[in-house]
Design an enzyme around this catalytic site. Structure first.
Site, PDB file in Angstrom:
ATOM      1  N   CYS A  20     -23.392 -28.605  18.091  1.00 51.56           N
ATOM      2  CA  CYS A  20     -22.826 -29.427  17.015  1.00 51.56           C
ATOM      3  C   CYS A  20     -21.998 -30.579  17.580  1.00 51.56           C
ATOM      4  O   CYS A  20     -20.838 -30.385  17.953  1.00 51.56           O
ATOM      5  CB  CYS A  20     -21.966 -28.545  16.110  1.00 51.56           C
ATOM      6  N   CYS A  28     -18.826 -31.466  15.615  1.00 47.27           N
ATOM      7  CA  CYS A  28     -17.669 -30.598  15.844  1.00 47.27           C
ATOM      8  C   CYS A  28     -17.049 -30.874  17.213  1.00 47.27           C
ATOM      9  O   CYS A  28     -15.831 -30.871  17.359  1.00 47.27           O
ATOM     10  CB  CYS A  28     -18.076 -29.120  15.810  1.00 47.27           C
ATOM     11  N   ASP A  29     -17.872 -31.082  18.226  1.00 48.67           N
ATOM     12  CA  ASP A  29     -17.369 -30.997  19.598  1.00 48.67           C
ATOM     13  C   ASP A  29     -17.377 -32.297  20.408  1.00 48.67           C
ATOM     14  O   ASP A  29     -16.751 -32.343  21.473  1.00 48.67           O
ATOM     15  CB  ASP A  29     -18.185 -29.933  20.371  1.00 48.67           C
TER      16      ASP A  29
END
Ligand code: NAP
Length: 303
Positions: free
Chosen positions: A129, A132-133
């Site tokens: 992801c 997200c990261d």
């Protein structure tokens, strides 16, 4: 007893809820995470009609969610474990629920590469992801694996943060859309390692590098890097339905044009069903059709 239970609150499930709510069906959505599903693994979407220049996925989903909540649709956070298709009874971690008809919109999860180091280093440099990261990789070197639209979009996104982005793909040609490939080739931080497979991820506490095998020469090299993002497609979230409705060998649910599954009164829509194109736009289309069919089923009208 609800009129309709929808399993999953991604674009397909939320659109089904919108149409069901407007038909005044008493509708419950059960979602194990937050609304959105795998669309939230991308930061923005550029090919949803009506948004030239793209729209943030979180904005799109929060609008969809707001629209169904306005109609009185209830959204419950729970994980579905089993479905009795005959009784239309859903067993979830937090209780049981029943309805006259069911729509399965359970989506799909990222496929794993299954190489040494992947499991051990997930969350410690290995990610599925970018949204997200990616910010954790500011000024760092990252490797992405895959050749589809997802890897292309995410390589472009991560290049805003990382110092270098290497895309490893097992063939010479990417399957990403032409417009995304053009954008990638214009971004100087992005480079390609083609005809190559990522065969291992190195590091103890965090990712230190990847092993890459050249498919043509068979030679294996280590490429130092700080992060690995894997985008090699998706697997359907349909284990709870195994043996209960018709599926293909990969577990995608088989439906007809009305989104009916092989179990009477159970419909399926979105990424969990077998089809030729997996996009937000046709997930929404599926959801509308499934809700219409579910409504006709409860009204004893032919689908
Ligand atoms: P995809 O289109 O199925 O592409 C998966 C890629 O991973 C392919 O290039 C495939 O290689 C490669 N691959 C598969 N298994 C592999 C393995 N074991 N080892 C190495 N490489 C492997 O998947 P996706 O890009 O994740 O996208 C999934 C779906 O969502 C697609 O239908 C896509 O169009 C859609 N999507 C759309 C958008 C958009 O339109 N904006 C954005 C994201 C995703 P080969 O090419 O050799 O098969």
């Amino acid at each position: 007893m609800h009129d309709l239970i929808i399993i999953g609150a991604g674009p397909a499930g939320l659109t089904a809820a919108l149409y069901a709510g407007r038909s005044r069906m008493n509708t419950l959505i059960i979602e194990k995470m937050s609304c959105g599903g795998r669309i939230l693994m991308s930061e923005s979407i550029e090919n949803y009609p009506g948004f030239p220049g793209g729209v943030s996925t979180s904005e799109l989903i929060s609008r969809m969610e707001g629209q169904v909540r306005e109609l009185g649709v209830e959204i419950k956070s729970d994980e579905v474990l089993d479905l009795d298709c005959g009784k239309k009874a859903v067993t979830a971690a937090g209780g049981t629920y029943a309805a006259k008809t069911i729509i399965v919109a359970s989506g799909a999860r990222p496929r794993k590469l299954d190489v040494p180091g992947e499991k051990e280093l997930t969350g410690r440099g290995v990610s599925y992801c970018a949204t997200c990261d990616a910010p954790f990789f500011k000024g760092k070197k990252v490797v992405l694996v895959g050749g589809g639209n997802a890897v292309a979009e995410e390589a472009l996104y991560i290049s805003r943060f990382a110092s270098s982005v290497s895309v490893v793909h097992r063939r010479q040609e990417l399957r990403a859309s032409a417009i995304l490939q053009e954008k990638m080739r214009k971004e100087e931080k992005i480079s390609f390692i083609l005809n190559s497979r990522l065969t291992g991820i190195e590091g103890e506490k965090s990712v230190k590098g990847v092993k890459i095998k050249d498919a043509l020469t068979g030679k294996e090299n280590i490429l130092p890097c700080d992060g690995v993002f894997i985008y090699i497609g998706y697997e359907p979230e349909t284990a709870f339905l195994k043996g209960k409705v018709g599926m293909d060998e990969a577990g995608f649910i088989i439906t007809d044009d009305s989104m009916a599954t092989s179990a009477e009164g159970v419909f399926a829509c979105g990424d969990c069903r077998k089809k030729s194109l997996y996009q937000v736009i046709n997930a929404c289309g599926d959801g509308a059709v499934a809700a219409d069919s579910a409504y006709k089923f409860t009204a004893n009208r032919s689908v």
